[in-house]
Write an enzyme that holds these catalytic residues in place. Structure first.
Site, short mmCIF file in Angstrom:
data_model
loop_
_atom_site.label_atom_id
_atom_site.label_comp_id
_atom_site.label_asym_id
_atom_site.label_seq_id
_atom_site.Cartn_x
_atom_site.Cartn_y
_atom_site.Cartn_z
N HIS A 61 -8.10 20.15 49.24
CA HIS A 61 -7.69 18.85 49.77
C HIS A 61 -7.67 17.84 48.64
CE1 HIS A 61 -7.42 15.37 52.37
NE2 HIS A 61 -7.01 16.20 53.30
N ASP B 52 -6.84 22.34 58.64
CA ASP B 52 -5.82 23.26 59.14
C ASP B 52 -6.26 24.72 59.12
OD1 ASP B 52 -3.85 21.43 59.80
OD2 ASP B 52 -3.23 21.22 57.72
N1 CMC Z 1 -5.36 28.01 46.63
C1 CMC Z 1 -5.53 28.27 45.33
N2 CMC Z 1 -5.67 27.32 44.36
C2 CMC Z 1 -5.64 26.05 44.77
C3 CMC Z 1 -5.47 25.68 46.10
C4 CMC Z 1 -5.33 26.71 47.07
N3 CMC Z 1 -5.16 26.43 48.36
N4 CMC Z 1 -5.47 24.33 46.22
C5 CMC Z 1 -5.64 23.85 44.98
N5 CMC Z 1 -5.75 24.89 44.09
C6 CMC Z 1 -6.00 24.78 42.64
C7 CMC Z 1 -4.78 24.30 41.88
O1 CMC Z 1 -3.98 25.38 41.46
C8 CMC Z 1 -5.41 23.53 40.76
O2 CMC Z 1 -5.89 24.49 39.83
P1 CMC Z 1 -5.90 24.15 38.22
O3 CMC Z 1 -6.86 23.00 38.08
O4 CMC Z 1 -6.34 25.40 37.60
O5 CMC Z 1 -4.48 23.79 37.88
C9 CMC Z 1 -6.65 22.88 41.38
O6 CMC Z 1 -7.01 23.75 42.47
C10 CMC Z 1 -6.40 21.46 41.90
O7 CMC Z 1 -5.34 21.53 42.84
P2 CMC Z 1 -4.16 20.47 42.93
O8 CMC Z 1 -2.95 21.18 43.46
O9 CMC Z 1 -4.03 19.74 41.63
O10 CMC Z 1 -4.75 19.48 44.02
P3 CMC Z 1 -3.95 18.46 44.87
O11 CMC Z 1 -4.92 17.42 45.28
O12 CMC Z 1 -2.71 18.03 44.15
O13 CMC Z 1 -3.48 19.32 46.16
C11 CMC Z 1 -3.47 20.37 48.28
C12 CMC Z 1 -4.13 19.32 47.39
C13 CMC Z 1 -4.02 20.22 49.69
C14 CMC Z 1 -1.95 20.14 48.32
C15 CMC Z 1 -3.77 21.79 47.72
O14 CMC Z 1 -5.16 22.01 47.73
C16 CMC Z 1 -3.06 22.90 48.49
O15 CMC Z 1 -1.92 23.23 48.17
N6 CMC Z 1 -3.74 23.49 49.54
C17 CMC Z 1 -3.07 24.47 50.40
C18 CMC Z 1 -2.23 23.77 51.45
C19 CMC Z 1 -3.06 23.13 52.52
O16 CMC Z 1 -3.96 23.72 53.09
N7 CMC Z 1 -2.71 21.88 52.89
C20 CMC Z 1 -3.35 21.15 53.98
C21 CMC Z 1 -4.14 19.99 53.52
S1 CMC Z 1 -5.23 19.35 54.85
C22 CMC Z 1 -4.13 18.76 56.06
C23 CMC Z 1 -3.54 17.46 55.68
O17 CMC Z 1 -4.16 16.44 56.00
O18 CMC Z 1 -2.47 17.44 55.10
#
Ligand code: CMC
Length: 428
Positions: A307, A364
């Site tokens: 998140h 989720d």
């Molecule tokens: N699986 C594997 N690696 C992950 C995941 C995941 N679900 N989420 C983040 N990472 C890694 C990412 O690759 C990055 O790694 P590194 O530092 O090595 O590059 C690190 O963790 C930080 O992630 P980020 O993508 O920079 O974080 P963000 O804040 O931009 O993204 C997120 C947040 C929710 C989009 C992401 O965690 C994700 O894609 N999760 C899966 C989709 C999901 O479950 N979304 C629902 C969110 S809750 C409902 C809502 O309110 O929307």
């Protein structure tokens, strides 16, 4: 004395005011930075950028705190009705008994959607995604209520638009579902409570008596409350930014629905179930899928994990996990997806990759298991999220207007070609 941040830039010291929120959250006010220095700030994905002052939802991602208008999510999910939470978000305080009664009466008076809207459904392909239909239907509502398009409408007209949206979204969501299974639409039954009415329109049939299952009603009530607002997330920010151009509320909410649809946001609930089904079909080897999620050359991510703001735990996920266990036990359902989800959670939570990045199950991760147990098809999951998020979107939109926020219009750092002359096609 107000606090000041100092920025050293091109040999000069620039003073920037520090703003402190009611929960002691600190922000550096850079609104005059460009005028003072010619510089802008660059923050892709707005990871560190506050876009507004807001009094709706407080969230502390490090401590796993979530409160609507000051009330802890745990108390609201346990004790309140969804309609009470709608009132709280829209008007700032929990309603008194008489305020609640008149709100409920107003909502129940507006549950019907215009009869002509039924015909729109005929044009969609049988396999149309419910979110595509929902976004279009909400935007279409603005054409039936053209007075909502007037940015200078009266308070009463605005109140009516808010109530219409809250009242009609369950009707539309149920119509989207009925259309997907090619069953006849059910008109709302206004002596039923908000959630019961949605259940009746979704699962009722004209030829049969419909009995509300209290276990399902209570699970839905909890889920909708947990989704009702989440401060400046992708869809709420979309709703605010669309509304900041003075686009009408229906159009702004429709844009929010579209933003929610993406699998990184609300669409994750559908993606989680699809992922759990894929793991099961693949033999249930959870370690293999965790390894795939960690592999940077593989685009797969563990859906329902991670998140932007929660880096410790998502308080909504704790409530939902327990609710999923309760609902399945009460309904006597054994779902292999729940077992896989639990295994996946355990493996991931012990893994250094997930621990070091603060990746935990989010709201989720378990919500789809409840939706599935109560008979909601997978493609409808994000529609359920939208139903819950609606009061939050409206409250955010209303607050944006009342705060007289300027039109949302970020800047950029241009990295394209420098000026060059047009060359006629035959000379290229
Ligand atoms: N699986 C594997 N690696 C992950 C995941 C995941 N679900 N989420 C983040 N990472 C890694 C990412 O690759 C990055 O790694 P590194 O530092 O090595 O590059 C690190 O963790 C930080 O992630 P980020 O993508 O920079 O974080 P963000 O804040 O931009 O993204 C997120 C947040 C929710 C989009 C992401 O965690 C994700 O894609 N999760 C899966 C989709 C999901 O479950 N979304 C629902 C969110 S809750 C409902 C809502 O309110 O929307």
């Amino acid at each position: 004395m107000s606090e000041i941040a100092k920025l050293e830039l091109d040999g000069e010291t620039i003073e920037l005011p520090i703003i402190t929120g009611t929960e002691n959250e600190k922000a550096i006010d850079i609104s005059k930075l460009r005028a003072q220095t010619g510089y802008i700030t660059l923050d892709r994905g707005f990871k560190n950028t506050g876009s507004c002052n807001s009094a709706i939802t407080f969230l502390n991602g490090e401590e796993g705190i979530l409160r609507y208008r000051g009330y802890p999510i745990e108390q609201l999910a346990d004790k309140a009705s969804f309609l009470e939470v709608c009132y709280l978000l829209l008007y700032g305080n929990l309603p008194t008994k008489s305020q609640y009664e008149s709100f409920k009466i107003s909502i129940s008076k507006h549950t019907l959607v215009h009869e002509d809207m039924k015909r729109f459904f005929e044009a969609y392909p049988a396999k149309a995604h419910p979110m595509g239909i929902l976004a279009s239907m909400i935007c279409s509502m603005s054409t039936f209520y053209p007075e909502s398009q007037d940015p200078n409408r009266s308070e009463e007209a605005f109140e009516l638009t808010m109530h219409r949206l809250i009242a009609k979204l369950p009707t539309l969501a149920a119509m989207v579902y009925k259309n997907s299974v090619r069953h006849p639409f059910m008109y709302p039954k206004n002596d039923l409570e908000y959630i019961e009415n949605f259940m009746y329109m979704t699962w009722g049939m004209p030829t049969e008596e419909f009995e509300v299952d209290p276990v399902v009603a209570s699970a839905l009530n909890k889920l909708l409350i947990l989704h009702a607002d989440h401060e400046q997330n992708c869809s709420a920010s979309t709703v605010r930014i669309v509304g900041s151009s003075q686009a009408n509320l229906y159009a702004s909410i429709s844009a929010g629905v579209s933003a929610l649809w993406g699998p990184l946001h609300g669409g994750a609930n559908q993606a989680v179930i699809e992922m759990l089904e894929a793991i099961e079909a693949d033999g249930g080897d959870v370690d293999k899928w965790v390894a795939k999620a960690k592999d940077k050359s593989d685009p797969f991510r563990l859906m329902g994990f991670g998140h932007r703001v929660y880096k410790n735990f998502d308080p909504r996920a704790l409530i939902i996990k327990k609710a999923a266990d309760d609902v399945l036990a009460k309904l006597g359902i054994v779902d292999p997806a729940l077992e896989i989800a639990k295994k996946l959670e355990k493996v991931a939570l012990e893994d250094e990759y997930f621990k070091s990045r603060g990746l935990y199950p989010n709201v989720d991760f378990y919500s789809g298991i409840i939706y599935r147990a109560i008979g909601i098809p997978t493609e409808m999951f994000t529609v359920m999220f939208a139903l819950g998020r609606l009061p939050g979107w409206i409250a955010q939109w209303k607050e944006m207007l009342e705060s007289k926020d300027p039109i949302g219009r970020p800047r950029q750092v241009y990295v394209g070609e420098n000026a060059r002359d047009y060359i006629p096609m035959e000379e290229r």
